[in-house]
Design an enzyme around this catalytic site. Structure first.
Site, PDB file in Angstrom:
ATOM      1  N   HIS A  87      57.841 -73.152  21.193  1.00  0.00           N
ATOM      2  CA  HIS A  87      58.474 -74.551  21.945  1.00  0.00           C
ATOM      3  C   HIS A  87      57.969 -75.735  21.176  1.00  0.00           C
ATOM      4  O   HIS A  87      58.623 -76.773  20.889  1.00  0.00           O
ATOM      5  CB  HIS A  87      58.087 -74.596  23.417  1.00  0.00           C
ATOM      6  CG  HIS A  87      58.767 -73.464  23.882  1.00  0.00           C
ATOM      7  ND1 HIS A  87      58.136 -72.926  25.338  1.00  0.00           N
ATOM      8  CD2 HIS A  87      59.830 -72.622  23.706  1.00  0.00           C
ATOM      9  CE1 HIS A  87      58.672 -71.909  25.845  1.00  0.00           C
ATOM     10  NE2 HIS A  87      59.669 -71.690  24.751  1.00  0.00           N
ATOM     11  N   HIS A 250      68.193 -72.436  25.975  1.00  0.00           N
ATOM     12  CA  HIS A 250      66.689 -72.042  25.588  1.00  0.00           C
ATOM     13  C   HIS A 250      66.635 -70.998  24.406  1.00  0.00           C
ATOM     14  O   HIS A 250      65.735 -71.313  23.569  1.00  0.00           O
ATOM     15  CB  HIS A 250      65.887 -71.376  26.930  1.00  0.00           C
ATOM     16  CG  HIS A 250      64.549 -71.372  26.465  1.00  0.00           C
ATOM     17  ND1 HIS A 250      63.534 -72.512  26.558  1.00  0.00           N
ATOM     18  CD2 HIS A 250      63.696 -70.288  26.076  1.00  0.00           C
ATOM     19  CE1 HIS A 250      62.537 -72.137  26.304  1.00  0.00           C
ATOM     20  NE2 HIS A 250      62.680 -70.825  25.931  1.00  0.00           N
ATOM     21  N   ASP A 254      64.646 -71.458  20.954  1.00  0.00           N
ATOM     22  CA  ASP A 254      63.751 -70.701  20.366  1.00  0.00           C
ATOM     23  C   ASP A 254      64.094 -70.545  18.986  1.00  0.00           C
ATOM     24  O   ASP A 254      63.013 -70.076  17.869  1.00  0.00           O
ATOM     25  CB  ASP A 254      63.736 -69.257  21.112  1.00  0.00           C
ATOM     26  CG  ASP A 254      63.038 -69.250  22.407  1.00  0.00           C
ATOM     27  OD1 ASP A 254      62.186 -70.219  22.539  1.00  0.00           O
ATOM     28  OD2 ASP A 254      63.130 -68.265  23.343  1.00  0.00           O
ATOM     29  N   HIS A 277      63.078 -63.667  19.464  1.00  0.00           N
ATOM     30  CA  HIS A 277      61.691 -63.987  18.684  1.00  0.00           C
ATOM     31  C   HIS A 277      61.786 -63.011  17.597  1.00  0.00           C
ATOM     32  O   HIS A 277      61.487 -63.277  16.271  1.00  0.00           O
ATOM     33  CB  HIS A 277      60.520 -64.082  19.178  1.00  0.00           C
ATOM     34  CG  HIS A 277      60.623 -64.992  20.248  1.00  0.00           C
ATOM     35  ND1 HIS A 277      60.988 -66.255  20.084  1.00  0.00           N
ATOM     36  CD2 HIS A 277      60.460 -64.975  21.805  1.00  0.00           C
ATOM     37  CE1 HIS A 277      60.660 -67.073  21.039  1.00  0.00           C
ATOM     38  NE2 HIS A 277      60.336 -66.189  22.186  1.00  0.00           N
TER      39      HIS A 277
END
Length: 315
Positions: A87, A250, A254, A277
């Site tokens: 973030h 969101h 990322d 991720h």
């Protein structure tokens, strides 16, 4: 000129002054103190574990763990890992910050409200200094794609050459909870667009996963103050969602943070389906491992024959 991966500043940027905050680590549950500091030219983004006296550059090839966050560590020093960096990396990348020292006194960056908005606030308070050093961009020359498995609906992510300088992104997600379901988002990611569309989108989880995560030593600092929790059709947070499609926003946030670990702005088009991720990092590694897939270009002169190839950082 907007500063992110999209229309990059012509010159490298750092912070004007230091600024700090205190919070809790999302997964560790430990109190975490963080300070953002200016750094010299060509320093890059570097995280410092002040409790250990160890510096960890913010690099894709130092990503150590991708379970529900992005964590980095020096080779052979897993005890000195630093987690949940995505973030703050997204905020720094969006603002075009090339050089900064980020001090953290423990194993995890504070989660704050679960989005990148508080980190943008800190950067704005510290101020941004534009230096005299020209900025270079990673220009993607051919498609690079990674996929989770051979299954028909497998998660995947790809980078393509962009028809125009900058960074465009298209991402789709699909979750069993009807409060999330299928969502997609396509946008040209500039600093202004990041601030308006992505920055305040919070991390999220399914209520049914909370007990399992905590049993595995994760999400120990999670709460309705720093994460969206959904249970079937219900959003458990008293204030509900900030946006109807907050979850895909969101996830794209990322992507910005994870690809920011390449260490330079991207001129490319990103596409992904259920990418997280792990796939984001695999994509960064795949790109840099193929010297025919990218080149350095001067910001503002993309597409001109002024670039020079270089060997990628060893992944």
């Amino acid at each position: 000129m907007d500063g992110f991966i999209a229309a990059a500043p012509e010159r490298r940027r750092t912070l004007k002054s230091a600024i700090g905050c205190v919070g809790v680590g999302l997964h560790s549950g430990r109190r975490a103190s963080m300070t953002l500091r200016p750094a010299p030219l060509d320093h890059g983004i570097v995280f410092r574990r002040t409790d250990l006296g160890i510096d960890i550059p913010a690099r894709f090839d130092l990503v150590f763990d991708t379970r529900l966050c992005t964590a980095i560590a020096l080779a052979g020093q897993p005890h000195a890992r630093l987690g949940t960096i995505e973030h703050v990396m997204a905020a720094l990348t969006a603002c075009g910050i090339d050089d900064a020292l980020i001090e953290v006194d423990g194993p995890e960056v504070p989660i704050l409200d679960g989005s990148a908005a508080p980190f943008l606030f800190l950067i704005d308070c510290a101020g941004i200094a534009t230096t005299a050093m020209p900025r270079r961009v990673i220009e993607v020359l051919k498609t690079v794609r990674v996929q989770e498995s051979d299954a028909a609906d497998a998660a995947w992510a790809a980078l393509h050459p962009s028809a125009t300088p900058g960074f465009e992104a298209q991402l789709g997600i699909d979750f069993p909870s009807s409060a999330i379901g299928r969502q997609s988002l396509a946008m040209r990611v500039t600093e202004a667009a990041f601030r308006a569309v992505l920055a305040n989108a919070r991390t999220f989880t399914l209520a049914e996963d909370v007990a399992r995560l905590r049993a595995a030593g994760l999400a120990l600092g999670g709460s309705l103050d720093n994460a969206v929790v959904v249970d079937g059709p219900l959003v458990l947070n008293p204030g509900g969602l900030r946006h109807p499609d907050e979850c895909v926003r969101h996830k794209l946030l990322d992507v910005v943070g994870d690809l920011g670990l390449l260490g330079a702005p991207l001129s490319a088009r990103f596409e992904g389906h259920r990418s997280g991720h792990a796939l984001n990092n695999r994509l960064a590694r795949a790109l840099m491992a193929d010297p025919t897939a990218w080149r350095w270009s001067d910001a503002g002169l993309l597409g001109e024959e002024i670039s020079s190839r270089r060997e990628p950082v060893a992944a």
